[in-house]
Design a protein around this motif. Structure first.
Motif, mmCIF file in Angstrom:
data_model
loop_
_atom_site.group_PDB
_atom_site.id
_atom_site.type_symbol
_atom_site.label_atom_id
_atom_site.label_comp_id
_atom_site.label_asym_id
_atom_site.label_seq_id
_atom_site.Cartn_x
_atom_site.Cartn_y
_atom_site.Cartn_z
ATOM 1 N N ALA A 26 -58.548 -54.877 -12.714
ATOM 2 C CA ALA A 26 -59.671 -55.116 -11.796
ATOM 3 C C ALA A 26 -60.350 -53.799 -11.425
ATOM 4 N N LYS A 27 -59.558 -52.761 -11.185
ATOM 5 C CA LYS A 27 -60.141 -51.457 -10.875
ATOM 6 C C LYS A 27 -60.884 -50.889 -12.077
ATOM 7 N N ASP A 59 -64.204 -52.548 -12.264
ATOM 8 C CA ASP A 59 -65.062 -51.998 -11.224
ATOM 9 C C ASP A 59 -65.560 -50.611 -11.616
ATOM 10 N N GLY A 60 -64.693 -49.859 -12.298
ATOM 11 C CA GLY A 60 -65.098 -48.542 -12.768
ATOM 12 C C GLY A 60 -66.258 -48.623 -13.752
ATOM 13 N N TYR A 93 -58.310 -44.552 -16.960
ATOM 14 C CA TYR A 93 -58.885 -45.674 -16.212
ATOM 15 C C TYR A 93 -58.114 -45.999 -14.934
ATOM 16 N N GLY A 94 -57.126 -45.179 -14.629
ATOM 17 C CA GLY A 94 -56.304 -45.428 -13.463
ATOM 18 C C GLY A 94 -54.855 -45.639 -13.801
ATOM 19 N N ARG A 146 -69.471 -49.516 -11.803
ATOM 20 C CA ARG A 146 -70.011 -48.386 -11.043
ATOM 21 C C ARG A 146 -70.580 -47.314 -11.965
ATOM 22 N N ALA A 163 -54.208 -55.807 -10.991
ATOM 23 C CA ALA A 163 -54.944 -54.941 -10.066
ATOM 24 C C ALA A 163 -55.526 -53.739 -10.797
ATOM 25 N N ALA A 164 -54.761 -53.185 -11.748
ATOM 26 C CA ALA A 164 -55.249 -52.037 -12.518
ATOM 27 C C ALA A 164 -56.453 -52.427 -13.365
ATOM 28 N N ALA A 220 -63.171 -45.820 -11.732
ATOM 29 C CA ALA A 220 -62.009 -46.690 -11.516
ATOM 30 C C ALA A 220 -60.992 -46.033 -10.595
ATOM 31 N N ARG A 221 -60.921 -44.712 -10.649
ATOM 32 C CA ARG A 221 -59.992 -43.966 -9.790
ATOM 33 C C ARG A 221 -60.649 -43.597 -8.458
ATOM 34 N N GLU A 222 -61.791 -44.207 -8.198
ATOM 35 C CA GLU A 222 -62.489 -44.130 -6.906
ATOM 36 C C GLU A 222 -63.005 -42.736 -6.583
#
Length: 442
Positions: free
Chosen positions: A78-79, A82-83, A386-387, A86, A75-76, A197-199
């Motif tokens: 994947a985020k 995505d980071g 990165y989260g 974006r 999951a980390a 990644a940390r939204e």
């Protein structure tokens, strides 16, 4: 030994060898539409940098933020992907490719293709491989991203590989084009990927391209032949300089001069003097020190805004002395020479921008008398999140550099403090003497 026991011993030894399984590289494309077309590089990009890639590793110890299970790690990652996707929207040139539409005319072609991203898993914990300290117990090829064979490495702007370890930690290998970024610029993009990644709703620093705002001064005529290239057999050495030692050098300089100096001045003076003593070139031979000084603060008024600019912002600073003068100089004197060279930067860089430079300061003899210094301890790679928290350690992979002696300043792995010197600047006959000289100050 019985046959069964021998087989078991071989199996155990084989199992103990760490392995890394990699996925095929996949493109991470911008998460939204981006502009197309060619963007120019700056005169500093094309003068100060070359079309080569820079490799480094960020080591992330296990953290509660990432969790410890395989699902948590997946999951980390994947985020993180995505980071990157974006971040490539505002930083859309990074998703393009380096192109040469005409001989000598290098540009960034904003194709929107994306950056290559590799996922990997190690069969061991970070502790099993000494937290990726030197000597590496996992070959660097297993930790670094490389593109599929149809892509040319020199055309790519950035790639990433995240390797999961059984302890819940990660290693992130980054490869970036020095033609497009300097260290601070590459760190700015990676921080933006971490922000996303940390939204966070947007990168904490908005990107600025504006490379064409930097003047393209005429090059001074070459003086003498171009530098020749000799392959040396440099030895890799790692030396720690403690905060107490740095403070002592600074205090000694202040006591003898009444002036203050930076950590970079103090440590670089030590390296320059100790190397001159260790290699003991003939008295009249030249010893030289060079480093790329940041010029971001000098581009105010040249760029529409300096904040967010992620191109190369460096200018070479060089010091040349005779071998005997450097060996015999007091350390405080060498620190003073460092400060004088840095203070002259403003005038020299402004002169270069106006086209008034009489010498090509980028043309430096690459013989055994020259040593170059790069400070990676403050460019920002250690602050990327990165989260799964900030890295405990960041290190470069410059073991293939063999044409010029190099010193890289790193932050030592947490919780250590001070400066770690990654040295590839002397050959084997001088390695012990160099280490002994450095030990007097470290």
């Amino acid at each position: 030994m019985a046959a069964g026991a021998a087989v078991a011993a071989v199996a155990a030894a084989t199992a103990a060898v760490p392995t890394v399984s990699k996925s095929a590289p996949e493109l991470v494309s911008p998460a939204g539409p981006t502009p197309r077309g060619a963007l120019p590089l700056s005169s500093i990009d094309k003068t100060a940098a070359v079309r080569v890639s820079v490799d480094f590793i960020q080591v992330f110890p296990p953290s509660p933020a990432a969790g410890g299970s395989v699902d948590d790690q997946d999951a980390a990652v994947a985020k993180m992907r995505d980071g990157f996707a974006r971040a490539l929207v505002p930083y859309y040139p990074v998703a393009g490719r380096i192109a040469e539409p005409a001989p000598g005319d290098v540009v960034v072609d904003c194709t929107g293709e994306g950056v290559w991203f590799v996922e990997a898993a190690a069969s061991c914990s970070l502790a099993d491989v000494n937290n990726l300290e030197r000597p590496l117990l996992i070959a660097k090829e297993h930790l670094l991203p490389r593109p599929p064979p149809e892509e040319k490495l020199e055309d790519l702007i950035l790639m990433a590989q995240v390797t999961k370890f059984t302890c819940g930690g990660f290693a992130v290998g980054i490869c970036f084009s020095h033609l497009v970024f300097d260290g601070q610029g590459a760190a700015q993009f990676l921080k933006a990927a971490g922000d996303m990644a940390r939204e966070l709703p947007a990168p904490s620093v908005a990107p600025v391209w504006d490379r064409d705002a930097i003047p393209d001064p005429p090059k001074p005529p070459p003086r003498g032949p171009p530098p020749s290239f000799t392959a040396f057999n440099f030895v890799t050495q790692v030396v720690e300089v403690s905060p107490e030692s740095i403070a002592r050098i600074k205090d000694d300089f202040k006591a003898s001069t009444g002036q203050t100096c930076s950590t970079f001045d103090a440590v670089t003076a030590v390296v320059f003097k100790c190397r001159a003593v260790a290699v003991a070139l003939p008295d009249d031979a030249e010893v030289r020190l060079g480093f790329a000084a940041s010029t971001r603060h000098l581009l105010t008024g040249v760029l529409p805004t300096v904040d967010g600019y992620y191109g190369n912002c460096v200018y070479p600073v060089g010091i040349t002395r005779s071998s005997s003068a450097m060996r015999e100089a007091a350390l405080a004197e060498v620190v003073g020479v460092m400060r004088e060279a840095k203070e002259a930067l403003t005038v020299r860089f402004a002169d270069w921008l106006r086209g008034g430079a009489k010498d090509d300061h980028y043309n430096v003899p690459l013989d055994y008398g020259t040593v170059t210094v790069s400070d990676w301890s403050r460019v920002g790679f250690n602050e990327v999140d990165y989260g799964f928290g900030e890295p405990g350690y960041v290190f470069t992979l410059n073991d293939d550099v063999n044409i010029v002696a190099s010193v890289i300043y790193l932050r030592p792995p947490a919780p250590k403090r001070g400066i770690r010197l990654m040295l590839r600047c002397v050959e084997e006959p001088h390695a012990a003497a160099f280490a002994d000289e450095l030990a007097k100050f470290a």
